[in-house]
Scaffold this active site. Structure first.
Site, short mmCIF file in Angstrom:
data_model
loop_
_atom_site.label_atom_id
_atom_site.label_comp_id
_atom_site.label_asym_id
_atom_site.label_seq_id
_atom_site.Cartn_x
_atom_site.Cartn_y
_atom_site.Cartn_z
N LYS A 71 33.58 78.15 61.46
CA LYS A 71 32.93 79.44 61.23
C LYS A 71 31.42 79.24 61.27
O LYS A 71 30.86 78.47 60.49
CB LYS A 71 33.34 80.00 59.86
CG LYS A 71 32.54 81.24 59.42
CD LYS A 71 33.02 81.80 58.08
CE LYS A 71 32.09 82.92 57.58
NZ LYS A 71 32.52 83.48 56.27
N ASP A 97 25.08 85.87 56.57
CA ASP A 97 26.09 86.85 56.19
C ASP A 97 25.51 87.81 55.16
O ASP A 97 25.48 87.51 53.96
CB ASP A 97 27.33 86.12 55.62
CG ASP A 97 28.45 87.09 55.26
OD1 ASP A 97 28.35 88.29 55.61
OD2 ASP A 97 29.43 86.64 54.63
N LYS A 108 26.13 92.72 50.62
CA LYS A 108 26.21 91.86 49.43
C LYS A 108 25.05 92.18 48.48
O LYS A 108 24.04 92.74 48.88
CB LYS A 108 26.10 90.39 49.85
CG LYS A 108 27.31 89.84 50.55
CD LYS A 108 27.09 88.37 50.88
CE LYS A 108 28.28 87.78 51.65
NZ LYS A 108 29.53 87.74 50.90
N ASP A 138 26.41 80.04 55.77
CA ASP A 138 27.73 80.51 56.17
C ASP A 138 28.11 79.98 57.57
O ASP A 138 29.14 80.35 58.11
CB ASP A 138 27.75 82.05 56.13
CG ASP A 138 29.10 82.61 55.75
OD1 ASP A 138 29.94 81.84 55.23
OD2 ASP A 138 29.33 83.81 56.00
N ASP A 168 32.44 92.62 55.15
CA ASP A 168 32.07 91.32 54.57
C ASP A 168 33.17 90.27 54.78
O ASP A 168 32.96 89.09 54.51
CB ASP A 168 31.77 91.50 53.07
CG ASP A 168 30.95 90.34 52.51
OD1 ASP A 168 30.47 89.51 53.30
OD2 ASP A 168 30.80 90.29 51.27
N ARG A 220 36.90 85.63 58.99
CA ARG A 220 38.26 85.57 59.56
C ARG A 220 38.30 86.24 60.93
O ARG A 220 39.13 85.90 61.77
CB ARG A 220 39.26 86.20 58.59
CG ARG A 220 39.06 87.66 58.33
CD ARG A 220 39.73 88.12 57.04
NE ARG A 220 39.00 87.67 55.86
CZ ARG A 220 39.41 87.87 54.61
NH1 ARG A 220 40.56 88.48 54.39
NH2 ARG A 220 38.69 87.44 53.59
#
Ligand code: BES
Ligand code: MN
Ligand code: ZN
Length: 480
Positions: A246, A251, A258, A269, A328, A332
């Site tokens: 990833k 992010d 966030k 991230d 967020d 995935r």
């Protein structure tokens, strides 16, 4: 940092910082006035450390035996860390005669080799206090241990080589460290190794090859996404082993924004991707006779008029559609596309392992020492768990089976990226991912949110984990 091994003190360039234990055979060769009192002290269970009256050494540290034998290595590293905040000498003489536990030795060597990267090396501090840097590590051992230790030093030095590159890249602030920057750094680093080859998908290729999830995550940013595949051919034939990382260069959470506090850690991230790159560099350095592919899924999860919106649906390169309920839960999405792409690129893959700072929930479940392992392949579970113990870079399993099915149900698409019930968050993410790896390819997911960073001076910085785990696992897999 260079290293070498010696079996007699006379071979040691001086003056070094000697790190030893009371009762070591090495001390019989040492002629220095401070020593006797220090041995008593360390034998009584206290660390004994001096920079005075210790000629011909620059410093002598005697660490109690219990610390060298603590299988978790924490006590030993707890003693070593403050000593190397300001090293006494560029030369370190490490007494390895009590480093009998393989993972304690490996972790200690990795700690020392990793001193080669410091935050201040990024050149962003205009005034840095000049500190001594360790440039040579000498290991002392008994002649009968020499062959094995030579191999251990060589391996851990190569692992640290990859960790250092990965940590440095991850530490670079995200406004500089964009997807394209990661690609260029990878190309630059891989250029030193003829067996490494970079294949880059820019935003056009990402569109043409149908990586709609990677595109959805990256389209909100002014810095476009990339997919980078690094190919290593240490032999011409045989199965490919694939790693997918990833690589969210920052992010924000997207429109599901966030909180500000702690958001700075989200420049990390992309640690999964950085560590895939680091692993490839370590493999190349060891010239392993294998074929490996590392895939870095690179995007920035930003806010803006083009940012993906909750409720939108995007299609992955294997044809599956995903409802993006929560912007967020972007990791995935990019991983799903990258895993499916990796499986298409090499249908004869021996395994695919992905690594990602995927969920905060894995930290709640497992803390900062253990990476979360999720797989339905029992052979991979066993081999990764064993490699974790052997390397000192451990994993612990979380469940992954069809009882999680409703966690990814969507009324409008094949899958939904987050469960409505907020339960089993880490495992639900893994359940989503498993749809993107064909059933015939063994696949495992490592959630490294708690382990890819460590705390240093109260701040989070990149740790280089789980490169040691994956290298150990690969070595075990080759000899099998
Ligand atoms: N990158 C984060 C996960 C993360 C959080 C890593 C804290 C390290 C420290 C990931 O993209 C994320 O935001 N995950 C969400 C998942 C949720 C929306 C289901 C999370 O953990 O809150
Ligand atoms: Mn996120
Ligand atoms: Zn993320």
């Amino acid at each position: 940092m260079e290293y070498r091994l010696i079996t007699r003190l006379a071979e040691q360039p001086q003056p070094a910082h000697l790190i030893s234990w009371p009762g070591s055979p090495l001390l019989a060769e040492v002629d220095c006035p401070a020593l006797a009192a220090m041995v008593d002290r360390a034998a009584a269970g206290d660390i004994a450390d001096t920079q005075f009256a210790c000629a011909p050494f620059a410093r002598i540290t005697l660490i109690p035996v219990a610390a060298w034998q603590d299988a978790l290595t924490d006590t030993l590293l707890g003693h070593l860390r403050p000593l190397f905040a300001a090293p006494a000498s560029p030369q370190v003489l490490l007494d390895c005669t009590r480093l009998e536990n393989a993972s304690v030795l490996a972790k200690t060597l990795r700690f020392l080799f990793n001193l080669d990267h410091q935050l201040s090396d990024l050149g962003l501090k205009s005034q840095t206090a000049p500190t001594t840097r360790v440039t040579q590590l000498t290991g002392y051992c008994q002649p009968r241990a020499l062959a094995e230790l030579t191999e251990t030093f060589r391996l851990q030095h190569a692992i640290a080589h990859g960790m250092l590159a990965a940590r440095r890249l991850a530490d670079i602030p995200s406004e500089q460290c964009t997807p394209q920057f990661v690609v260029e750094e990878a190309q630059r680093l891989c250029a030193s190794w003829p067996q490494l080859r970079c294949e880059v998908l820019d935003e056009r290729a990402i569109g043409e090859q149908g990586l709609g999830l990677l595109h959805a995550v990256g389209k909100g940013a002014s810095r476009p996404p990339r997919l980078l595949a690094i190919h290593y051919d240490g032999r011409q034939d045989g199965p490919v082993r694939s790693y997918v990382g990833k690589g969210i260069t920052f992010d924000t959470g997207g429109l599901w924004l966030k909180e500000g506090a702690g958001m700075y850690t989200m420049k990390y991230d992309m640690c999964g991707a950085a560590n895939v790159l680091g692993l490839m560099l370590s493999i190349a350095r060891l010239a392993l006779p294998v074929r490996v592919m590392g895939v870095l899924a690179l995007a920035e999860n930003a806010i803006g008029p083009e940012a993906m919106q909750p409720g939108s649906v995007a299609r992955a390169c294997n044809g599956m559609t995903v409802e993006i309920n929560n912007t967020d839960a972007e990791g995935r999405l990019v991983l799903a596309d990258a895993i499916a792409w990796a499986a298409k690129r090499h249908p004869q893959t021996r395994f695919i392992i992905d690594l990602a700072t995927l969920t905060g929930a894995v930290v709640k479940a497992l803390g900062y020492e253990l990476s979360g392992l999720m797989t339905q392949n029992e052979a991979l579970r066993a081999s990764l768990t064993a490699a974790g113990i052997a390397s000192g870079d451990e994993v612990w399993s979380l469940p992954l089976d069809k009882r999680l099915k409703k966690q990814t149900d969507s009324a409008i698409a094949d899958l939904c990226n987050t469960p409505g019930n907020n339960a089993a968050i880490s495992a639900s993410a893994a359940w989503l991912l498993h749809h993107f790896c064909p059933a015939e390819i063994p696949w495992a997911h490592l959630d490294v949110s708690g382990t890819a960073l460590w705390r240093e001076h109260g701040r989070s910085v990149a740790s280089g984990r789980p490169i040691p785990l994956l290298m150990q696992h690969l070595l075990d897999d080759i000899v099998q």
